[in-house]
Design a protein around this motif. Structure first.
Motif, PDB file in Angstrom:
ATOM      1  N   VAL A 160      48.535  42.599  24.923  1.00 31.20           N
ATOM      2  CA  VAL A 160      48.033  41.904  26.106  1.00 31.20           C
ATOM      3  C   VAL A 160      48.950  40.747  26.485  1.00 31.20           C
ATOM      4  O   VAL A 160      49.224  40.514  27.668  1.00 31.20           O
ATOM      5  CB  VAL A 160      46.592  41.416  25.859  1.00 31.20           C
ATOM      6  N   LEU A 161      49.448  40.021  25.489  1.00 32.48           N
ATOM      7  CA  LEU A 161      50.275  38.851  25.771  1.00 32.48           C
ATOM      8  C   LEU A 161      51.705  39.204  26.130  1.00 32.48           C
ATOM      9  O   LEU A 161      52.368  38.447  26.853  1.00 32.48           O
ATOM     10  CB  LEU A 161      50.259  37.900  24.559  1.00 32.48           C
ATOM     11  N   GLN A 181      51.057  39.893  34.266  1.00 29.21           N
ATOM     12  CA  GLN A 181      51.512  38.810  35.137  1.00 29.21           C
ATOM     13  C   GLN A 181      50.708  37.521  34.882  1.00 29.21           C
ATOM     14  O   GLN A 181      50.008  36.990  35.750  1.00 29.21           O
ATOM     15  CB  GLN A 181      51.397  39.213  36.612  1.00 29.21           C
ATOM     16  N   TRP A 182      50.843  37.014  33.670  1.00 28.41           N
ATOM     17  CA  TRP A 182      50.085  35.821  33.297  1.00 28.41           C
ATOM     18  C   TRP A 182      50.507  34.596  34.090  1.00 28.41           C
ATOM     19  O   TRP A 182      49.720  33.652  34.259  1.00 28.41           O
ATOM     20  CB  TRP A 182      50.237  35.563  31.799  1.00 28.41           C
ATOM     21  N   ILE A 238      45.463  43.200  39.509  1.00 32.08           N
ATOM     22  CA  ILE A 238      45.194  42.947  38.088  1.00 32.08           C
ATOM     23  C   ILE A 238      45.184  41.458  37.760  1.00 32.08           C
ATOM     24  O   ILE A 238      44.254  40.970  37.091  1.00 32.08           O
ATOM     25  CB  ILE A 238      46.209  43.696  37.209  1.00 32.08           C
ATOM     26  N   PRO A 239      46.163  40.662  38.193  1.00 35.68           N
ATOM     27  CA  PRO A 239      46.103  39.219  37.866  1.00 35.68           C
ATOM     28  C   PRO A 239      44.871  38.522  38.428  1.00 35.68           C
ATOM     29  O   PRO A 239      44.262  37.683  37.752  1.00 35.68           O
ATOM     30  CB  PRO A 239      47.393  38.662  38.468  1.00 35.68           C
ATOM     31  N   GLY A 241      47.892  32.036  35.968  1.00 33.69           N
ATOM     32  CA  GLY A 241      47.890  30.579  35.893  1.00 33.69           C
ATOM     33  C   GLY A 241      47.967  29.912  37.249  1.00 33.69           C
ATOM     34  O   GLY A 241      47.392  28.838  37.459  1.00 33.69           O
ATOM     35  N   ASP A 242      48.678  30.536  38.205  1.00 34.48           N
ATOM     36  CA  ASP A 242      48.804  29.948  39.536  1.00 34.48           C
ATOM     37  C   ASP A 242      47.487  29.963  40.308  1.00 34.48           C
ATOM     38  O   ASP A 242      47.189  29.020  41.057  1.00 34.48           O
ATOM     39  CB  ASP A 242      49.888  30.680  40.333  1.00 34.48           C
ATOM     40  N   PHE A 243      46.706  31.023  40.151  1.00 32.60           N
ATOM     41  CA  PHE A 243      45.469  31.172  40.924  1.00 32.60           C
ATOM     42  C   PHE A 243      44.220  30.766  40.146  1.00 32.60           C
ATOM     43  O   PHE A 243      43.121  30.817  40.708  1.00 32.60           O
ATOM     44  CB  PHE A 243      45.307  32.627  41.393  1.00 32.60           C
TER      45      PHE A 243
END
Length: 336
Positions: free
Chosen positions: A61-62, A68-69, A270-271, A73-75
């Motif tokens: 997962v990481l 697109q982690w 997905i993100p 983080g942005d959203f």
């Protein structure tokens, strides 16, 4: 017959005293011996296998770039997401509060001796538990197609106030009404089950002491029913927090619908779904922690009784451990 012909009886020799086996451990050695823990290789093998699988899952997962982690983080704290989160929290709190108030009333009707009230409450619970929540939301959202207007007045007579449902039932109001009725049906059974779990002898004993019905319910029945009500109510609250996501079907801008609006513009499906998932995980975790402390608060009496019973058990077995209390020594002295 002569005395010489009389048969003589021979006595058996006394049993030889049991000699202590020098290899046998003494009582002091047995009491001082430590128990050998059981070896459970299957349990350790299963735990090790699960840990390896969990580590593999976390690693994939990481390290998978398709998640697109950075986009997550942005959203995660964007304005539209936080507004949808606030609406989800407000809707959950409002639905649970109004639904539980209505559910308590339905439970009181179900426990009454009036057959009309019992039948009406049973029909209410049966109907709402039979219809899925999404179908209920759609019915309330499309109420204008069934009843274009609602009126208030004399039954089967003159109408004083008339309201057009097309302007009354918005998506948010339809979600609030539909989910509140659904919570009322389930919470009524939770409350009824908790009250029925209390022994009727408690109420009879309180009535014999001259206590009123309100005081009996508040001081005797309700405290004993809460340990049965709280776990199911906590599960209902967590389930309702997640169930609010179905209001996105009728265009209510909750947490899920806010993420859908965003990924319909940038196509980062997905993100954005991970953003909603992480928020739901955080909220359910906080609610689970709160449920734990509430359950511990209402079961503190039973926990104290258990601890007191354990302490009494240890004290009663103190002579076996070589530590007799003063009461035990007095009792033993009296017996001697």
């Amino acid at each position: 017959m002569s005395s010489s012909d009389t048969p003589t009886r021979t006595l058996a020799p006394p049993p030889e005293p049991v000699r202590d086996d020098p290899e046998r451990p003494s009582d002091e050695q047995l009491l001082a011996a430590r128990p050998v823990p059981l070896r459970r290789p299957g349990r350790w093998l299963t735990a090790l296998t699960l840990l390896v699988l969990l580590a593999m899952f976390g690693h994939t997962v990481l390290t998978n770039p398709r998640f697109q982690w950075s986009v997550v983080g942005d959203f995660f704290l964007s304005g539209s997401i936080l507004r949808g989160l606030a609406l989800t929290l407000w809707l959950t709190a409002a639905v649970m509060a109004s639904g539980y108030l209505l559910g308590i009333g339905v439970a009181a009707m179900r426990l009454s001796r009036n057959p009309v009230l019992v039948s009406g409450s049973f029909g209410f619970v049966w109907l709402l538990r039979s219809v899925p929540p999404l179908v209920q939301l759609l019915f309330w959202y499309e109420l204008a197609s069934l009843y274009p207007q609602l009126s208030l007045g004399i039954p089967f007579g003159r109408e004083f106030v008339t309201v057009r449902t097309a302007h009354l039932f918005s998506g948010l109001l339809a979600a609030y009404v539909g989910l509140s009725l659904d919570v009322a049906a389930f919470s009524s059974e939770i409350v009824r089950g908790g009250i029925l779990s209390v022994d009727p002898g408690q109420t009879e004993a309180a009535q014999a002491l001259g206590l009123g019905p309100v005081r009996i319910f508040r001081r005797i029945v309700l405290p004993q029913a809460m340990p049965s009500i709280v776990p199911a109510s906590g599960n209902l609250l967590i389930g309702m927090l997640k169930a609010t996501s179905i209001v996105s079907v009728i265009a209510v801008q909750d947490l899920l619908y806010s993420t859908q609006l965003v990924y319909n513009q940038n196509f980062l499906i997905i993100p954005l779904l991970l953003v909603a998932t992480l928020w739901y995980v955080i909220l359910t975790t906080l609610l689970s922690i709160g449920q734990f402390f509430v359950e511990r608060h209402f079961t503190r009496g039973g926990r104290r009784r258990d601890e007191q019973g354990l302490w009494r058990t240890l004290r009663s077995n103190a002579p076996l451990l070589g530590r007799a209390s003063a009461v035990d020594r007095a009792g033993l002295a009296g017996l001697s």
